[in-house]
Write a protein that holds these residues in place. Structure first.
Motif, mmCIF file in Angstrom:
data_model
loop_
_atom_site.group_PDB
_atom_site.id
_atom_site.type_symbol
_atom_site.label_atom_id
_atom_site.label_comp_id
_atom_site.label_asym_id
_atom_site.label_seq_id
_atom_site.Cartn_x
_atom_site.Cartn_y
_atom_site.Cartn_z
ATOM 1 N N GLY A 342 1.070 -1.121 0.307
ATOM 2 C CA GLY A 342 0.225 -0.132 0.868
ATOM 3 C C GLY A 342 0.527 1.145 0.386
ATOM 4 O O GLY A 342 0.432 2.309 -0.784
ATOM 5 N N VAL A 343 2.270 1.059 0.988
ATOM 6 C CA VAL A 343 2.904 2.325 0.829
ATOM 7 C C VAL A 343 3.049 3.001 -0.558
ATOM 8 O O VAL A 343 3.745 3.849 -1.297
ATOM 9 N N VAL A 344 4.205 1.907 -1.431
ATOM 10 C CA VAL A 344 4.711 1.970 -2.168
ATOM 11 C C VAL A 344 3.193 2.540 -3.706
ATOM 12 O O VAL A 344 3.816 2.842 -4.297
ATOM 13 N N LEU A 345 2.370 2.133 -3.479
ATOM 14 C CA LEU A 345 1.362 1.882 -4.810
ATOM 15 C C LEU A 345 0.733 3.359 -4.167
ATOM 16 O O LEU A 345 0.469 3.596 -5.570
ATOM 17 N N ASP A 346 0.812 3.994 -2.955
ATOM 18 C CA ASP A 346 0.618 5.287 -3.023
ATOM 19 C C ASP A 346 1.244 6.335 -3.052
ATOM 20 O O ASP A 346 1.660 7.723 -4.082
ATOM 21 N N ALA A 347 3.199 5.881 -2.900
ATOM 22 C CA ALA A 347 4.041 6.471 -3.214
ATOM 23 C C ALA A 347 3.936 6.537 -5.464
ATOM 24 O O ALA A 347 4.326 7.937 -5.995
ATOM 25 N N HIS A 359 10.108 7.192 -11.049
ATOM 26 C CA HIS A 359 10.094 6.631 -9.381
ATOM 27 C C HIS A 359 8.767 6.011 -10.011
ATOM 28 O O HIS A 359 8.709 5.667 -8.970
ATOM 29 N N GLU A 360 7.241 6.024 -10.950
ATOM 30 C CA GLU A 360 6.260 5.523 -10.465
ATOM 31 C C GLU A 360 6.618 4.427 -10.965
ATOM 32 O O GLU A 360 6.491 3.467 -10.316
#
Length: 360
Positions: A342-347, A359-360
């Motif tokens: 969840g953290v990396v998908l938000d990022a 970055h995406e």
């Protein structure tokens, strides 16, 4: 240059009459020799003699030492008023606020004020170089790349401003996924810095920025090769320069998955950042990489401790993706896989909104 530094040291420790010109020359030589601590000592001695060029030299040495607050005090004084060089020092003040003190919005205000004045072509390019740095930090990569190219292509930038524009351009190229220019920009920036008293110690920081761009664009061999070249060319560098070199080497080892070797270098980098009490991003970058390395080895306690030490200012948008990725690694190492994803998908979504495809 080494002879000049030795002569100035002997003069400082003797009962000879003060020689401010010798001290200033020695300060420039010491900086080129990657010893900004000695350079600052000479600049301070020249200031005690009342030499008019001492304050600008002191400002440069304080920036190179990563002492952003002290540099701000000097730069605020010499950049105000109507002096012939006040514009130049105002742009350096903006750069110091951006990179050393994590205050890019305050830097932007200074640059906006300069833009409203009558500028020569060379002054405008110095301002544009500063604007490129602000844009890079705030995640405005396309604007940062455009401004950095304009400033560098003008061919009028002093060495320090050229290095700052190169840093901004390299950060933008990595985030935009534009790998073709990375090698050329890196070679030119490092070659120019090698013989410059203004930017010589900065080449290790630039090397780390280049390494990050290489990692983002899949150029792992180039990342490792450049780090090795800088290491060979600068054996036994003192002080903060070594801490930056240690981080560069640690990041390169981490990039090629030599994690145990990476941790050794990264601990040295973090120790250097703490010893010299720098206000640069070296501490946060070292903590990020240490947290990632420990997490990949399954050392969850060490990974959490390293992540807890990292402090990312709110305005440092360019660090947000890395912070999220490292947080994800630490969460995953601790078994919190759903939260990590969840953290990396938000990022990723945030990076997409900023037009940072790698970055995406």
């Amino acid at each position: 240059m080494r002879a000049t530094v030795r002569r100035a040291l002997l003069a400082l420790n003797s009962n000879l009459a003060p020689d401010p010109e010798l001290y200033l020359t020695a300060a420039r030589c010491a900086t080129a020799l990657l010893d900004p601590d000695a350079a600052d000592r000479f600049a301070a001695a020249a200031a005690e003699c009342g030499a008019p060029e001492a304050a600008p030299m002191r400002a440069m040495t304080l920036i190179l030492l990563g002492r952003g607050d002290d540099a701000e005090a000097v730069l605020r004084q010499i950049s105000t008023g109507t002096g012939p060089d006040s514009h130049h020092w105002a742009t350096l003040r903006a750069v110091n606020l951006t990179w050393m003190l994590a205050r890019p919005l305050d830097a932007a205000k200074i640059l906006e004020t300069l833009a409203a004045t009558t500028e020569s072509d060379s002054q405008r390019m110095e301002r544009v170089a500063g604007e490129a740095c602000v844009d890079a930090v705030l995640g405005r990569c396309a604007s940062a790349a455009e401004k950095a190219r304009v400033a560098l292509d003008a061919g009028t930038l002093p060495d320090f401003h050229a290095m700052m524009a190169s840093v901004a351009l390299m950060m933008a190229l990595g985030a935009l996924g534009t790998p073709d220019d990375i090698t050329g920009v890196a070679q030119e920036a490092i070659e120019r810095a090698t013989t410059s008293f203004e930017s010589s110690p900065m080449r290790f920081w630039f090397g780390a920025v280049h390494g990050r761009a290489c990692r983002l664009t899949g150029r792992i061999d180039e990342c490792v090769r450049t780090a090795a070249q800088l290491d060979i060319s600068s054996r036994d560098v003192p002080g903060l320069a070594y801490a930056n070199l240690a981080y560069l080497l640690g990041h390169a080892e981490l990039t090629r998955a030599a994690i145990t070797d990476a941790i050794k270098h990264l601990h040295e980098a973090l120790a250097g950042a703490e010893t010299h009490a720098v206000t640069t991003g070296l501490r946060a970058a070292s903590c990020f990489s240490l947290a990632e390395a420990h997490a990949k080895l399954g050392l969850i306690t060490e990974a959490r401790a390293a992540l807890a030490q990292a402090r990312v200012p709110d305005d440092y948008v360019f660090m947000q993706t890395n912070l999220a990725l490292v947080t994800g690694w630490v969460l995953a190492a601790g078994g919190a896989l759903t939260e990590a994803v969840g953290v990396v998908l938000d990022a990723a979504r945030a990076a997409a909104e900023r037009s940072q495809p790698t970055h995406e």
